[in-house]
Write an enzyme that holds these catalytic residues in place. Structure first.
Site, mmCIF file in Angstrom:
data_model
loop_
_atom_site.group_PDB
_atom_site.id
_atom_site.type_symbol
_atom_site.label_atom_id
_atom_site.label_comp_id
_atom_site.label_asym_id
_atom_site.label_seq_id
_atom_site.Cartn_x
_atom_site.Cartn_y
_atom_site.Cartn_z
ATOM 1 C CD GLU A 334 3.053 31.767 19.036
ATOM 2 O OE1 GLU A 334 3.365 32.830 19.576
ATOM 3 O OE2 GLU A 334 3.048 31.605 17.794
HETATM 4 C C1 TNX Z 1 6.540 33.428 18.009
HETATM 5 S S1 TNX Z 1 8.480 31.239 17.968
HETATM 6 C C2 TNX Z 1 6.178 32.432 17.124
HETATM 7 C C3 TNX Z 1 5.990 32.770 15.708
HETATM 8 C C4 TNX Z 1 6.138 34.232 15.449
HETATM 9 C C5 TNX Z 1 7.306 34.771 16.242
HETATM 10 C C6 TNX Z 1 7.600 36.209 15.964
HETATM 11 C C7 TNX Z 1 7.255 30.466 17.787
HETATM 12 C C8 TNX Z 1 7.405 29.052 18.029
HETATM 13 N N1 TNX Z 1 6.131 31.102 17.447
HETATM 14 O O1 TNX Z 1 4.733 32.304 15.266
HETATM 15 O O2 TNX Z 1 6.348 34.419 14.097
HETATM 16 O O3 TNX Z 1 7.022 34.611 17.595
HETATM 17 O O4 TNX Z 1 8.766 36.605 16.607
#
Ligand code: TNX
Length: 525
Positions: A334
């Site tokens: 992300e």
């Molecule tokens: C996605 S999974 C994210 C997290 C969040 C999560 C909540 C991932 C690699 N990144 O930063 O906490 O979703 O479900």
């Protein structure tokens, strides 16, 4: 409601006369239950036609006098001692053990050694003696938790039905990822979770140690990370951090239960806690404000700032030095505000630092958009995006760890009205977390690239250990079976009747769990 498909033989065994129902055990319903409700389901199980093993006055745990086996022996004696309410001694192997012994034997390595071969174990329970054999401590622990799952306690008497079990895992990596950054969970809380993991034969505890909201592992060469950024958590809640000593204790506690710890330092995104501690990591040179919201994707490191590379080297070298296992997780997820070219350079740099420190690299799915060294472990999570880069990375030699948001994200709500959890990957009831196949979920993935399965629990909405276990149970048991048992031996109807009996164990431990309406639980609320 009683499970519908109990064979008569077992029903008779569990029947009790009213005079035996003491008021103090009223929490446990006296409905007939099968003693065989193992999760994950083992490869081979034969019920032997003889009386059960009964833990008695002369029962001991017998091991060879080697430190790691003594430790396993002590854990076993402690487990069954607590169950029976009487102390059990650990003895060294040698003379013929007294009747009622539980004998743990470490065997030589398995010759044909496929994935997980060293975790092979064998359990033989006969009226007079229990034998557990495995080439590894982890396998012996699997055997012992199998005994624990088979054991029934009635009026202080611990019985284990006579069985012969031969078993091994399908996947070598069976993990649980816990976000201790959004909300902090201390060493004692994690020890409880490690106990649950061991009970379901999981073997990797992945700790998401850093994020925008807090930095949870003290890094000796960058002390301000925890001095300035460990107190915070989502919603202004209390934070915390692990000292190197805490982390070592946790690692040892896990290792004794066959579990290795994989630390994650998430870069180049999810780094506000680092930017708050060290202003030199931001373009202005000014530290950012602490953050206690739940947005993602806004913070980032900068590959070209002079402080960045020394920061990565210092942090990953220190973390690698604290890591007993082979793997360090670099995050990589992300990063919504970085050009692909800078992101690729960044992933290459972080990976190189981790490898120079002697560890193998793990990263979230997004790192598949960059060139990777063969053997890099790529963790799939985002079921909403095109998996093409992920599939391509596997074809080019990456190893795949399957954590699909829609199946194994145990921070998703069970249903729309559930008070805890998020919903971005949907609602996940226990059946959703059970009914999926890791090698075919993503089309085009070479099955042999899949190293394993990992559940994940993110803690934006989870503040207490009760919140955490409510999200884990029963779904963690379901994901554990997906990770251990091959698809031809998995069946929802069968799992459903087995998991129904596990509520009893969770109640015994005093942990909170979700009474999913998909299961006819054998205990009353
Ligand atoms: C996605 S999974 C994210 C997290 C969040 C999560 C909540 C991932 C690699 N990144 O930063 O906490 O979703 O479900």
């Amino acid at each position: 409601m009683a499970p519908a498909n109990q064979p008569a033989r077992r029903a008779v065994r569990g029947t009790v006369t009213p005079s035996r129902i003491a008021p103090r055990v009223s929490r446990v319903t006296r409905r007939p239950v099968s003693p065989i409700a193992l999760i994950p389901r083992p490869q081979h199980l034969d019920e032997l036609d003889e009386p059960p093993f009964v833990l008695g006055e002369t029962s001991t745990v017998v091991v060879e006098p080697r430190p790691e086996l003594i430790q396993t022996g002590v854990l076993t004696a402690d487990l069954f001692g607590r169950l029976s309410g009487r102390a059990i001694e650990v003895r060294y192997a040698g003379a013929e053990p007294a009747p009622g012994a539980i004998v743990l034997t470490r065997t030589g390595p398995v010759a044909d050694g496929g994935p997980g071969a060293d975790e092979t174990y064998q359990v033989v329970v006969r009226a007079g003696r229990v034998e557990v054999r495995s080439p590894s401590v982890a396998g012996l622990v699997h055997g012992v938790v199998t005994l624990r799952q088979l054991a029934t306690v009635e009026e202080g008497s611990v019985r284990i039905p006579a069985v012969r079990i031969q078993d091994a895992p399908r996947f070598a990596w069976r993990g649980l990822s816990i976000d201790v950054a959004r909300h902090f969970f201390g060493v004692e809380d994690l020890k409880g979770v490690i106990g649950l993991m061991a009970h379901y034969k999981l073997n990797v505890l992945h700790l998401h140690l850093t994020d925008d909201q807090g930095w949870r592992l003290h890094v000796p060469s960058r002390p301000k990370l925890t001095e300035l950024s460990s107190d915070s958590a989502v919603g202004g809640d209390r934070g915390g951090f692990y000292t190197p000593g805490d982390f070592a204790a946790l690692t040892e506690y896990a290792a004794a239960r066959g579990i290795r710890v994989v630390p994650e330092i998430d870069v180049p995104g999810h780094v506000n806690a680092a930017l708050h501690a060290y202003g030199e990591l931001t373009p202005s040179g000014e530290p950012t404000d602490a953050y206690d919201g739940i947005e993602v994707g806004f913070s980032r490191l900068h590959a070209d700032l002079p402080a960045t590379q020394p920061f990565l080297e210092a942090v990953f070298t220190d973390v690698a030095a604290m890591t007993a296992g082979e793997h360090v997780h670099i995050g990589g997820d992300e990063v919504l505000t970085m050009e692909p070219e800078e992101y690729a350079r960044f992933v290459a740099l972080a990976s190189q630092v981790v490898r120079a420190a002697g560890k193998k690299v793990v990263g979230w799915q997004e790192i598949a958009q960059t060139p990777l060294e063969p053997g890099t472990v790529v963790q799939y999570w985002d079921t909403r995006v095109d998996p093409e880069p992920f599939v391509r990375a596997a074809r080019e030699g990456a190893l795949l760890l399957m954590s699909p948001g829609s199946k194994s994200y145990l921070d998703m709500k069970y249903d729309p009205t559930f008070p805890l959890g998020l919903e971005w990957a949907g609602h996940i009831e226990v059946r959703d977390s059970y009914d999926w196949e890791p090698t075919t979920l993503v089309e085009g993935v070479p099955a042999e690239s899949v190293v394993g399965v990992e559940a994940a629990v993110w803690t934006e909405t989870l503040r207490t250990v009760d919140d955490l276990t409510t999200m884990l149970l029963p779904r963690l048991a379901a994901v554990a079976e997906v990770a251990w048992t091959p698809p031809q031996a998995r069946d929802w109807a069968d799992f459903r009747t087995r998991v129904a009996q596990h509520g009893r164990f969770w109640d015994h431990l005093g942990v909170a769990w979700h009474r999913s309406p998909q299961v006819d639980w054998t205990t009353r609320p």
